[in-house]
Design a protein around this motif. Structure first.
Motif, PDB file in Angstrom:
ATOM      1  N   ILE A   8       0.822  -6.831  -0.326  1.00  0.00           N
ATOM      2  CA  ILE A   8      -0.058  -6.523   0.800  1.00  0.00           C
ATOM      3  C   ILE A   8      -0.713  -7.774   1.385  1.00  0.00           C
ATOM      4  N   TYR A   9      -0.812  -8.848   0.619  1.00  0.00           N
ATOM      5  CA  TYR A   9      -1.430 -10.077   1.096  1.00  0.00           C
ATOM      6  C   TYR A   9      -0.477 -10.938   1.926  1.00  0.00           C
ATOM      7  N   ASP A  10       0.805 -10.634   1.881  1.00  0.00           N
ATOM      8  CA  ASP A  10       1.799 -11.437   2.594  1.00  0.00           C
ATOM      9  C   ASP A  10       2.024 -10.900   4.004  1.00  0.00           C
ATOM     10  N   ASP A  11       2.288 -11.803   4.922  1.00  0.00           N
ATOM     11  CA  ASP A  11       2.555 -11.430   6.308  1.00  0.00           C
ATOM     12  C   ASP A  11       3.988 -10.934   6.464  1.00  0.00           C
ATOM     13  N   ASN A  12       4.258 -10.422   7.646  1.00  0.00           N
ATOM     14  CA  ASN A  12       5.617 -10.045   8.054  1.00  0.00           C
ATOM     15  C   ASN A  12       6.285  -9.041   7.110  1.00  0.00           C
ATOM     16  N   GLY A  13       5.571  -7.971   6.832  1.00  0.00           N
ATOM     17  CA  GLY A  13       6.136  -6.932   5.982  1.00  0.00           C
ATOM     18  C   GLY A  13       7.174  -6.107   6.707  1.00  0.00           C
ATOM     19  N   PRO A  14       8.015  -5.431   5.940  1.00  0.00           N
ATOM     20  CA  PRO A  14       9.039  -4.575   6.554  1.00  0.00           C
ATOM     21  C   PRO A  14       8.399  -3.391   7.271  1.00  0.00           C
ATOM     22  N   GLN A  15       9.112  -2.871   8.231  1.00  0.00           N
ATOM     23  CA  GLN A  15       8.656  -1.701   8.975  1.00  0.00           C
ATOM     24  C   GLN A  15       8.997  -0.441   8.187  1.00  0.00           C
ATOM     25  N   GLY A  16       8.141   0.546   8.323  1.00  0.00           N
ATOM     26  CA  GLY A  16       8.383   1.819   7.665  1.00  0.00           C
ATOM     27  C   GLY A  16       7.075   2.509   7.353  1.00  0.00           C
ATOM     28  N   TYR A  17       7.142   3.530   6.535  1.00  0.00           N
ATOM     29  CA  TYR A  17       5.975   4.298   6.103  1.00  0.00           C
ATOM     30  C   TYR A  17       5.298   3.495   5.001  1.00  0.00           C
ATOM     31  N   ARG A  18       4.088   2.991   5.270  1.00  0.00           N
ATOM     32  CA  ARG A  18       3.406   2.040   4.391  1.00  0.00           C
ATOM     33  C   ARG A  18       2.484   2.763   3.412  1.00  0.00           C
ATOM     34  N   VAL A  19       2.774   2.583   2.113  1.00  0.00           N
ATOM     35  CA  VAL A  19       2.016   3.237   1.061  1.00  0.00           C
ATOM     36  C   VAL A  19       1.516   2.200   0.066  1.00  0.00           C
ATOM     37  N   LEU A  20       0.209   2.191  -0.172  1.00  0.00           N
ATOM     38  CA  LEU A  20      -0.375   1.344  -1.217  1.00  0.00           C
ATOM     39  C   LEU A  20      -0.257   2.098  -2.529  1.00  0.00           C
ATOM     40  N   ILE A  21       0.250   1.437  -3.565  1.00  0.00           N
ATOM     41  CA  ILE A  21       0.485   2.082  -4.849  1.00  0.00           C
ATOM     42  C   ILE A  21      -0.454   1.539  -5.929  1.00  0.00           C
ATOM     43  N   ASP A  22      -1.490   0.812  -5.545  1.00  0.00           N
ATOM     44  CA  ASP A  22      -2.488   0.298  -6.491  1.00  0.00           C
ATOM     45  C   ASP A  22      -3.626   1.292  -6.643  1.00  0.00           C
ATOM     46  N   LYS A  23      -4.206   1.323  -7.844  1.00  0.00           N
ATOM     47  CA  LYS A  23      -5.350   2.186  -8.089  1.00  0.00           C
ATOM     48  C   LYS A  23      -6.611   1.596  -7.451  1.00  0.00           C
TER      49      LYS A  23
END
Length: 116
Positions: A8-23
């Motif tokens: 999540i801290y890195d730029d230029n992530g892939p496109q799509g449905y974005r889900v954070l999986i951290d507690k």
């Protein structure tokens, strides 16, 4: 469905449905900057497992095995969440610095096996 991992801290992530999986919410990231579609914190490793592992690569194999077991106990809930995602790409977001020994990689592995 495709599964992509992205820190999540890195730029230029892939496109799509974005889900954070951290507690835990990642430090220094605003909800606006995160641009999440959902936060699946209930599928993150248990507090006990996360604290025991402590990102110690020597404990990776045992951590992976136990986390896969935890995920298998949530199979129904995981399938329900996946049903809400349009076919395409699920972007699994995580905060850990070590991209080889992150629970997000195990979560991706579980999802890939679940759909085959």
């Amino acid at each position: 469905m495709q599964y992509k991992l992205h820190r999540i801290y890195d730029d230029n992530g892939p496109q799509g449905y974005r889900v954070l999986i951290d507690k835990l919410w990642p430090r220094g990231i605003s909800k606006q900057d995160a641009a999440l579609d959902d936060w699946w914190k209930s599928f993150a490793p248990s507090d006990n497992l996360r604290e025991w592992f402590g990102h110690d690569a020597d404990k990776w194999d045992e951590f992976r095995k136990e986390y896969l077991h935890q995920l298998s106990e949530q199979k129904k809930e995981i399938k329900e969440c996946l049903a809400d995602v349009n076919q395409g790409t699920l972007v699994i977001l995580y905060g850990a610095k070590d991209d080889k020994h992150t629970h997000a990689r195990v979560f991706q592995e579980y999802l890939e096996k679940l759909n085959h």
